[in-house]
Write an enzyme that holds these catalytic residues in place. Structure first.
Site, PDB file in Angstrom:
ATOM      1  N   CYS A  42      28.296  12.891  -4.482  1.00  0.00           N
ATOM      2  CA  CYS A  42      29.413  13.046  -3.670  1.00  0.00           C
ATOM      3  C   CYS A  42      29.721  11.565  -3.020  1.00  0.00           C
ATOM      4  CB  CYS A  42      29.354  14.056  -2.784  1.00  0.00           C
ATOM      5  SG  CYS A  42      27.651  13.942  -1.660  1.00  0.00           S
ATOM      6  N   GLY A  43      29.545  10.565  -3.707  1.00  0.00           N
ATOM      7  CA  GLY A  43      30.173   9.129  -3.178  1.00  0.00           C
ATOM      8  C   GLY A  43      29.140   8.829  -2.125  1.00  0.00           C
TER       9      GLY A  43
END
Lengths: 317, 144
Positions: A88-89
């Site tokens: 998720c980045g």
């Protein structure tokens, strides 16, 4: 040349199947994000109304309650809200970076505002409660004192998920195990902007609550503020202000934690959505470039073959 | 003009909102109270039980448990409950199962921590209340 084009072909295939996966994950994250954002918005109404009641209660003579007690800080509890899953980045690394910054300077967390006076204490001890696997892993790896970890939250946390945490926190605050409780979470601003935040949960301070509510929805607050000046004596408390406060305050803490968890989950899903969208976009670019290379290699092979044939024919003549 | 503006909210969402209510009966810790328009401001604690409000001469039933309520100056009633359900939407079978499960857990952990005990007791209370209200207004569900 034929070997080269085969290699490129294989790469195109692998990149496009990766793209399929990231695209699917993007869609999933997008739908989960919508749900999480909805829930986060719905919780705001409750938070606002509960706050209203607290404001009304504050018009009554001071009531002494362990939850309202402000004392010099010796032990701090940090509740670190992260995600269970990766991909998720920079979602988890942002919140962890922010938290570790204050974990390294524990004395900053020890600052307490007691009736207008700023009180500073040294040798503050910090314990960490991890919500979400990533945060718990971080605390364990870096040797912080991890007292509990909650890693079984659903995608959109509900009150039942929060209750064990809030009960534990409330109990420990009342028993004076901790003098301050802070929650570290990611605040959801929009699908592309999220900010890592530290917020004080206990002791309950007016300023923090006000901040929380202005963050929640300034429009809502302004709309419904034709301040009716009710006289204190007009208000009736059943059975009495003390016991009303005893029920309201824990709920406020619960609501704050729930809000933090919901904001965090909304942020997580939007961060994941963005990360996956970037990955898909990168995959599209990569495929285009690989296709160009593949065509070039193919054409080069053809040209070479023709040149060879022409050369062979010329040699025969 | 003389109507109550009723809001029923749980931490998860707004359950019901209507400003055309004639009267509300709410279970509180000091007994059931019935609120009519222009009630004086009041803050009280809710108890598990059955809530009824009248709208256009028609009764509406809800099962609620835990939380608090506030009556404001301008005939505004705000109910902040932990759990609210419309009586005819209660799934009686599921409530029964949940209660049985909680009671079973209760037997197992009898000698363990107080926190768990209190939580389970709350669950049992809530489910018992759901069952009671759900059974009482079963006919409403069928007629729909």
């Amino acid at each position: 040349m034929a070997v080269n084009s085969k290699v490129i072909k294989r790469r195109i295939k692998s990149v496009s199947s990766t793209k399929k996966i990231t695209k699917a994950m993007e869609m999933v994250a997008a739908s989960k994000m919508r749900r999480a954002v909805d829930t986060a918005l719905r919780t705001r109404t409750y938070a606002k109304l509960a706050w209203d009641i607290l404001v009304d209660l504050s018009k009554t003579p001071e009531v002494k309650l362990p939850l309202l007690e402000v004392r010099p800080v010796k032990n701090v509890l940090v509740i670190l809200v992260t995600s269970n899953r990766g991909l998720c980045g920079s979602f988890n690394s942002n919140i962890i970076k922010k938290t570790s910054l204050s974990l390294k300077n524990p004395d900053n967390l020890g600052v307490q505002d007691i009736e207008g006076k700023i009180l500073k204490t040294d040798n503050v001890k910090i314990d960490v409660v991890g919500v979400g696997r990533k945060g718990a892993d971080f605390a364990k790896r870096n040797g912080y004192n991890l007292t509990a970890s909650f890693t079984t939250f659903s995608d959109t946390p509900n009150l039942n998920d929060i209750l064990p945490i809030s009960q534990m926190v409330l109990k420990q605050y009342e028993e004076r195990v901790y003098d301050k409780v802070v929650v570290a979470y990611t605040d959801f601003k929009s699908a592309i902007a999220q900010t890592a935040k530290l917020k004080q949960v206990l002791p309950i301070s007016k300023i923090d609550l006000e901040n929380m509510l202005t963050e929640l929805g300034e429009e809502d607050l302004k709309k419904e503020k034709p301040v009716v000046d009710e006289k204190l004596s007009d208000y009736l408390f059943e059975p009495n202000p003390q016991s009303v406060l005893e029920t309201v305050l824990p709920r406020l803490v619960e609501t704050q934690l729930l809000q933090a968890a919901l904001e965090s989950s909304a942020s997580e899903h939007s961060a994941r959505m963005m990360a996956m969208r970037n990955a898909s976009d990168a995959a599209v670019d990569m495929i285009a470039e690989l296709n160009l290379n593949f065509n070039k290699a193919r054409q080069a092979a053809i040209t070479q073959e023709i040149a060879e044939i022409a050369g062979g024919a010329a040699a025969l003549e | 003009m003389n109507k109550i503006n009723l809001k029923i909210v749980t931490p998860e969402k707004v359950i019901y909102q209507n400003d055309q209510i004639d009267q509300v009966s709410i279970p509180t810790s000091t007994g059931e109270i019935t609120v009519l328009p222009n009630h004086i401001p009041l803050v009280s604690i809710l108890q598990s039980g059955e809530m009824v409000f009248k709208e256009n001469g028609q009764d509406n039933y809800f099962a609620l448990s835990g939380g608090f309520l506030e009556i404001k100056n301008n005939s505004e009633v705000v109910i902040l409950a932990d759990n609210v359900e419309r009586a005819h939407e209660i799934n009686v079978e599921r409530a029964e199962a949940a209660k049985a499960k909680a009671e079973e857990q209760m037997k197992e952990i009898k000698n363990r921590e107080d926190v768990d005990f209190a939580r389970l007791q709350a669950v049992i209370d809530r489910e018992a209340n759901r069952l009671r209200v759900g059974n009482k207004y079963r006919h409403l569900r069928k007629s729909e």
